[in-house]
Design an enzyme around this catalytic site. Structure first.
Site, short mmCIF file in Angstrom:
data_model
loop_
_atom_site.label_atom_id
_atom_site.label_comp_id
_atom_site.label_asym_id
_atom_site.label_seq_id
_atom_site.Cartn_x
_atom_site.Cartn_y
_atom_site.Cartn_z
N HIS A 123 45.43 38.38 47.31
CA HIS A 123 44.76 39.67 47.09
C HIS A 123 43.26 39.39 47.09
O HIS A 123 42.82 38.30 46.71
CB HIS A 123 45.22 40.18 45.72
CG HIS A 123 44.76 41.55 45.35
ND1 HIS A 123 43.50 41.83 44.90
CD2 HIS A 123 45.43 42.73 45.33
CE1 HIS A 123 43.41 43.11 44.61
NE2 HIS A 123 44.56 43.69 44.86
N ASP A 200 47.27 33.59 39.94
CA ASP A 200 47.10 35.04 39.89
C ASP A 200 48.49 35.62 39.64
O ASP A 200 49.34 35.66 40.52
CB ASP A 200 46.52 35.54 41.23
CG ASP A 200 46.51 37.05 41.33
OD1 ASP A 200 47.07 37.72 40.45
OD2 ASP A 200 45.93 37.56 42.31
N GLN A 203 51.30 40.02 40.14
CA GLN A 203 52.63 40.43 40.62
C GLN A 203 53.73 39.49 40.12
O GLN A 203 54.90 39.67 40.45
CB GLN A 203 52.67 40.47 42.16
CG GLN A 203 51.65 41.38 42.80
CD GLN A 203 51.91 42.87 42.53
OE1 GLN A 203 53.02 43.26 42.13
NE2 GLN A 203 50.90 43.69 42.71
N LYS A 226 50.51 46.51 35.35
CA LYS A 226 51.59 46.10 36.26
C LYS A 226 52.85 45.74 35.48
O LYS A 226 53.89 45.51 36.07
CB LYS A 226 51.17 44.90 37.12
CG LYS A 226 49.82 45.05 37.77
CD LYS A 226 49.89 45.24 39.25
CE LYS A 226 48.49 45.11 39.84
NZ LYS A 226 48.30 45.91 41.03
N CYS A 364 44.65 45.56 49.97
CA CYS A 364 43.70 44.61 49.37
C CYS A 364 44.00 43.18 49.82
O CYS A 364 43.90 42.23 49.03
CB CYS A 364 43.72 44.67 47.83
SG CYS A 364 43.13 46.21 47.18
N1 PMP Z 1 46.17 40.11 42.38
C1 PMP Z 1 47.27 40.68 42.87
C2 PMP Z 1 48.31 39.82 43.52
C3 PMP Z 1 47.44 42.06 42.77
O1 PMP Z 1 48.54 42.63 43.26
C4 PMP Z 1 46.44 42.83 42.12
C5 PMP Z 1 46.58 44.33 41.99
N2 PMP Z 1 46.99 44.99 43.15
C6 PMP Z 1 45.32 42.17 41.62
C7 PMP Z 1 45.21 40.82 41.76
C8 PMP Z 1 44.24 42.91 40.93
O2 PMP Z 1 44.71 43.51 39.75
P1 PMP Z 1 43.81 44.55 38.95
O3 PMP Z 1 43.38 45.58 39.94
O4 PMP Z 1 44.73 45.09 37.92
O5 PMP Z 1 42.67 43.79 38.38
#
Ligand code: PMP
Length: 405
Positions: A123, A200, A203, A226, A364
């Site tokens: 991401h 990270d 997910q 999440k 993203c």
């Molecule tokens: N890493 C991953 C793998 C994600 O899926 C996400 C959220 N889509 C993020 C980071 C960022 O999370 P947040 O927007 O809650 O900071």
């Protein structure tokens, strides 16, 4: 199967509504999961009766808030099995957690010519902070690629990770491909070379019970929203041995020990990394969400989620011209796809007309789009409150929309 999905759904009143005249099918769980009643009620009750700033006063409400906030920290510590609460830092989400490490670890340990390794499936939140830091420190960002089926090319680890590698940052589960990465093996390989690893977990936490000590990861980042908690709250777990050596990320109240106009000394962990008023209501909501998940049978959840993913995948594959991106053998409940001749945005908009919420766009994850040479994808992501009937409705909707084009 002892999991009672209809009882679970009752805990999520938002699911029981019509969107555009059709029963809502919420397949956008990887973007944000819904919150059970107990989380909403806990936060409301707290705001109605207790709200006061933490750590700063001696009055009763402030003490109650401080206690609830610190008890939320203990709930998180226990959930991820951190050794001590000092290793649990509240942030506003995964993004801030990773930025914190990229900045502070970078300041302490990264120098000209050093290398940082991520993967091609990250991401943006696990790419851009490292790029910014590499630019600042004169370091180089490298990425481990993935194969067309979405599996990480772990066989390239040894050629990409060198003795200049100072940290590896990798996603537990890809938000686009659904791939579950072999993080335990990667951590142990990295540690053979004394390289710390950040996971990270944005997910990962929704699908797995995390034990940071068993994994032996150096950092694990995740977001409250999440895992059925509120937005605006997240966690950075970090091993004390690193956090102690890292300078603060942001300056302000709470992170200090003593301030004079010429110099400042810093507070102890975890407060050193929690400048300003934290989202204490969010932290209390997150603790309630964790308790909700802890009360469900995790093994049953895993079985249900795996069966659900398999059923959804098989059904979607029956649709001619539908291409799924990411079919790694180890996969969590995310299916990204495109249908020949239909723009993903059109598909997303028309599905919404039928009450079905999916994500469309670049997810993203521009490097994943580049890998497959596409501009956008449609993503359906599942949770334990989704029903198998919803897969059928989704399938029929796609067939109907395909016929329209
Ligand atoms: N890493 C991953 C793998 C994600 O899926 C996400 C959220 N889509 C993020 C980071 C960022 O999370 P947040 O927007 O809650 O900071």
């Amino acid at each position: 199967m002892s999991l009672d999905i209809s009882a679970i759904r009752k805990e999520f009143p938002i699911l029981d509504q019509k969107i555009n005249g059709k029963p809502l099918i919420y397949f956008d769980n990887a973007a944000t999961a819904q919150r059970p009643l107990q989380v909403i009620e806990k936060m409301d009750e707290f705001s109605l009766l207790t709200n006061a700033n933490i750590h700063r006063a001696t009055h009763t409400l402030a003490n109650k808030t401080t206690e609830a906030f610190e008890s939320a920290r203990e709930t998180v510590r226990n959930y991820v099995n951190a050794q001590e609460v000092a290793e649990v830092i509240f942030t506003h989400g995964t993004t801030e957690s990773i930025n914190l490490v990229a900045f502070s670890f970078g300041e302490a340990f990264i120098n000209q010519g050093d290398e940082v390794v991520v993967t091609e499936m990250e991401h943006h939140a696990n790419i851009v902070p490292w790029q910014m830091m590499c630019q600042r420190r004169g370091a180089i960002l490298k990425a481990i690629p993935f194969a067309d089926n979405g599996e990480l090319c772990t066989d390239q680890f040894d050629s990409i990770v060198t003795d200049k590698t100072k940290i590896i940052a990798i996603t537990h589960v890809s938000n686009t491909l659904g791939t579950v990465n072999p993080i335990a093996a990667i951590i142990s390989k990295a540690h053979e070379r004394n390289i710390p690893v950040l996971i990270d977990g944005a997910q990962g936490v929704p699908h797995f019970r995390i034990d940071v000590q068993a994994l032996d990861c150096d950092f694990y980042a995740f977001s409250g929203h999440k895992i059925y908690g509120p937005t605006g709250i997240g966690v950075l777990y970090g091993k004390r041995k690193w956090l102690d050596q890292m300078p603060p990320f942001m300056g302000g109240g709470e992170m200090i020990d003593r301030v004079t106009l010429s110099r400042t000394t810093y507070n102890q962990l975890p407060y050193k990394f929690e400048a300003g008023t934290p989202n204490y209501v969010g932290a209390i909501g997150l603790a309630s969400a964790i308790q909700f998940v802890q009360n469900l049978d995790h093994q049953e959840l895993t079985i249900y989620e795996n069966q659900f993913l398999t059923a959804a995948t098989l059904k979607l594959k029956q649709i001619e011209g539908l291409k799924i991106y990411g079919e790694a053998p180890q996969k969590a409940g995310v299916v990204s796809f495109n249908i020949d001749g239909i723009h993903p945005f059109d598909l997303g908009t028309l599905l919404d007309q039928l009450g079905i919420a999916v994500r469309t766009g670049r997810l993203c994850a521009d490097p994943v789009m580049d890998h497959f040479g596409v501009e956008n994808m449609v993503r359906a992501s599942f949770s334990f409150y989704n029903t198998f009937d919803e897969i059928d409705v989704f399938y029929k909707a796609l067939i109907r929309l395909k016929a329209m084009f």
